[in-house]
Write a protein that holds these residues in place. Structure first.
Motif, PDB file in Angstrom:
ATOM      1  N   ALA A 291      -2.066 -12.383  41.197  1.00 19.98           N
ATOM      2  CA  ALA A 291      -0.969 -12.775  40.300  1.00 19.98           C
ATOM      3  C   ALA A 291      -0.711 -14.272  40.407  1.00 19.98           C
ATOM      4  N   ALA A 292      -0.709 -14.798  41.623  1.00 17.80           N
ATOM      5  CA  ALA A 292      -0.501 -16.238  41.815  1.00 17.80           C
ATOM      6  C   ALA A 292      -1.632 -17.037  41.192  1.00 17.80           C
ATOM      7  N   GLN A 293      -2.870 -16.549  41.328  1.00 17.18           N
ATOM      8  CA  GLN A 293      -4.013 -17.262  40.769  1.00 17.18           C
ATOM      9  C   GLN A 293      -3.969 -17.296  39.244  1.00 17.18           C
ATOM     10  N   VAL A 294      -3.626 -16.176  38.649  1.00 15.56           N
ATOM     11  CA  VAL A 294      -3.624 -16.093  37.183  1.00 15.56           C
ATOM     12  C   VAL A 294      -2.441 -16.855  36.589  1.00 15.56           C
ATOM     13  N   PHE A 295      -1.243 -16.602  37.103  1.00 15.31           N
ATOM     14  CA  PHE A 295      -0.035 -17.122  36.449  1.00 15.31           C
ATOM     15  C   PHE A 295       0.355 -18.516  36.924  1.00 15.31           C
ATOM     16  N   GLN A 296      -0.108 -18.957  38.083  1.00 15.52           N
ATOM     17  CA  GLN A 296       0.138 -20.319  38.574  1.00 15.52           C
ATOM     18  C   GLN A 296       1.617 -20.704  38.497  1.00 15.52           C
ATOM     19  N   ALA A 297       2.501 -19.785  38.888  1.00 10.15           N
ATOM     20  CA  ALA A 297       3.945 -20.032  38.803  1.00 10.15           C
ATOM     21  C   ALA A 297       4.347 -20.475  37.397  1.00 10.15           C
ATOM     22  N   TYR A 298       3.597 -19.993  36.393  1.00 10.86           N
ATOM     23  CA  TYR A 298       3.869 -20.238  34.969  1.00 10.86           C
ATOM     24  C   TYR A 298       3.737 -21.714  34.604  1.00 10.86           C
TER      25      TYR A 298
ATOM     26  N   ARG B 129     -11.086 -17.879  29.267  1.00  8.22           N
ATOM     27  CA  ARG B 129     -12.221 -18.670  29.758  1.00  8.22           C
ATOM     28  C   ARG B 129     -11.770 -19.651  30.829  1.00  8.22           C
ATOM     29  N   ARG B 130     -10.638 -20.304  30.605  1.00  2.22           N
ATOM     30  CA  ARG B 130     -10.152 -21.296  31.561  1.00  2.22           C
ATOM     31  C   ARG B 130      -9.789 -20.655  32.900  1.00  2.22           C
ATOM     32  N   ILE B 131      -9.053 -19.539  32.848  1.00  2.00           N
ATOM     33  CA  ILE B 131      -8.653 -18.885  34.097  1.00  2.00           C
ATOM     34  C   ILE B 131      -9.868 -18.325  34.822  1.00  2.00           C
ATOM     35  N   ALA B 132     -10.812 -17.770  34.071  1.00  3.91           N
ATOM     36  CA  ALA B 132     -12.019 -17.241  34.694  1.00  3.91           C
ATOM     37  C   ALA B 132     -12.794 -18.350  35.414  1.00  3.91           C
ATOM     38  N   ALA B 133     -12.939 -19.497  34.766  1.00  3.88           N
ATOM     39  CA  ALA B 133     -13.668 -20.602  35.384  1.00  3.88           C
ATOM     40  C   ALA B 133     -12.966 -21.094  36.648  1.00  3.88           C
ATOM     41  N   ARG B 134     -11.656 -21.038  36.644  1.00  5.74           N
ATOM     42  CA  ARG B 134     -10.884 -21.561  37.781  1.00  5.74           C
ATOM     43  C   ARG B 134     -10.813 -20.570  38.939  1.00  5.74           C
TER      44      ARG B 134
ATOM     45  N   GLY C  85     -12.772 -17.431  39.348  1.00  5.18           N
ATOM     46  CA  GLY C  85     -13.893 -16.566  39.680  1.00  5.18           C
ATOM     47  C   GLY C  85     -13.783 -15.174  39.099  1.00  5.18           C
ATOM     48  N   LEU C  86     -12.680 -14.842  38.454  1.00  2.00           N
ATOM     49  CA  LEU C  86     -12.590 -13.592  37.701  1.00  2.00           C
ATOM     50  C   LEU C  86     -13.499 -13.667  36.489  1.00  2.00           C
ATOM     51  N   THR C  87     -13.899 -12.521  35.959  1.00  2.32           N
ATOM     52  CA  THR C  87     -14.653 -12.526  34.718  1.00  2.32           C
ATOM     53  C   THR C  87     -13.696 -12.737  33.544  1.00  2.32           C
ATOM     54  N   VAL C  88     -14.237 -13.163  32.427  1.00  2.00           N
ATOM     55  CA  VAL C  88     -13.414 -13.328  31.225  1.00  2.00           C
ATOM     56  C   VAL C  88     -12.781 -11.995  30.837  1.00  2.00           C
TER      57      VAL C  88
END
Length: 211
Positions: A46-53, A72-77, A79-82
């Motif tokens: 959750a912290a990785q995806v939302f980055q404290a909004y 695409r941006r979150i996946a690249a940052r 390591g999750l898949t798109v």
């Protein structure tokens, strides 16, 4: 401009954790069952995806990035898949169920003739989904979604813009939000504000303040 302002005081509601349930760790756990295998892993992702909004998700809330590019941006940052990121994005419409106590309060306020507005950091897909899905949205006289005005709380500019949209002087607006920096920013903009913990507490504080 001041000659065109509406008279009377109005309440302004945030949405996440005020009108709608928001549980990012639960959302991530459901969307990423192979990754979020326990509470600690759910908090991590959750912290990785939302980055404290802020960051990528802040751009989504601001309306300056569309879901495919966000994924695409979150996946690249991270390591999750798109596809995994897209599952989280899609979950943001399903997870936020209305908070029944707040909705009941909104209905009482509306029945009393109290003007109601909303001010929410909200990406466009979720904003459109809420408008299509929830009948109580019609209780609001008007509202501002961050993604539609390209501004975010707690930026001072969004409070100035919202007051103009609502057609009321800042001193005639009382804002309810769960996030203290947003409360501080509203007060700095000349609004009244109550930190929202739950509907019963907020209603009591609003009544005690003479509103």
């Amino acid at each position: 401009m001041t000659d065109n302002l509406k008279t009377g005081r109005a309440l302004v509601f945030d949405f996440g954790r005020v009108v709608f349930r928001w549980r990012p760790e639960v959302l991530v756990s459901a969307a990423l069952p192979q990754r979020a295998t326990d509470a600690e892993a759910s908090r991590h992702w959750a912290a990785q995806v939302f980055q404290a909004y802020g960051g990528d998700w802040g751009d989504f809330d601001r309306g300056v990035v569309e879901p495919p590019e966000l994924a695409r941006r979150i996946a690249a940052r991270t390591g999750l898949t798109v596809g995994e990121v897209q599952a989280v994005i899609d979950g943001c419409q399903r997870e936020p169920e209305p908070l029944s106590d707040t909705v009941a309060w909104l209905r009482r306020l509306h029945a009393q003739g109290r003007p109601l507005h909303y001010l929410s950091n909200m990406p466009e897909p979720s904003a459109a989904y809420f408008e299509r899905t929830h009948d109580f949205m019609k209780l609001f006289e008007s509202g501002v979604f961050s993604s539609r005005v390209k501004l975010l709380k707690p930026d001072p500019a969004i409070y100035e813009h919202a007051a103009a949209v609502f057609g009321r002087a800042p001193s005639q607006l009382l804002f309810l939000d769960d996030h203290l920096p947003n409360i501080a920013a509203a007060k700095a903009a000349g609004w009244q504000a109550v930190h929202f913990v739950d509907a019963a507490q907020a209603e009591a504080e609003v009544l005690a303040s003479g509103w």
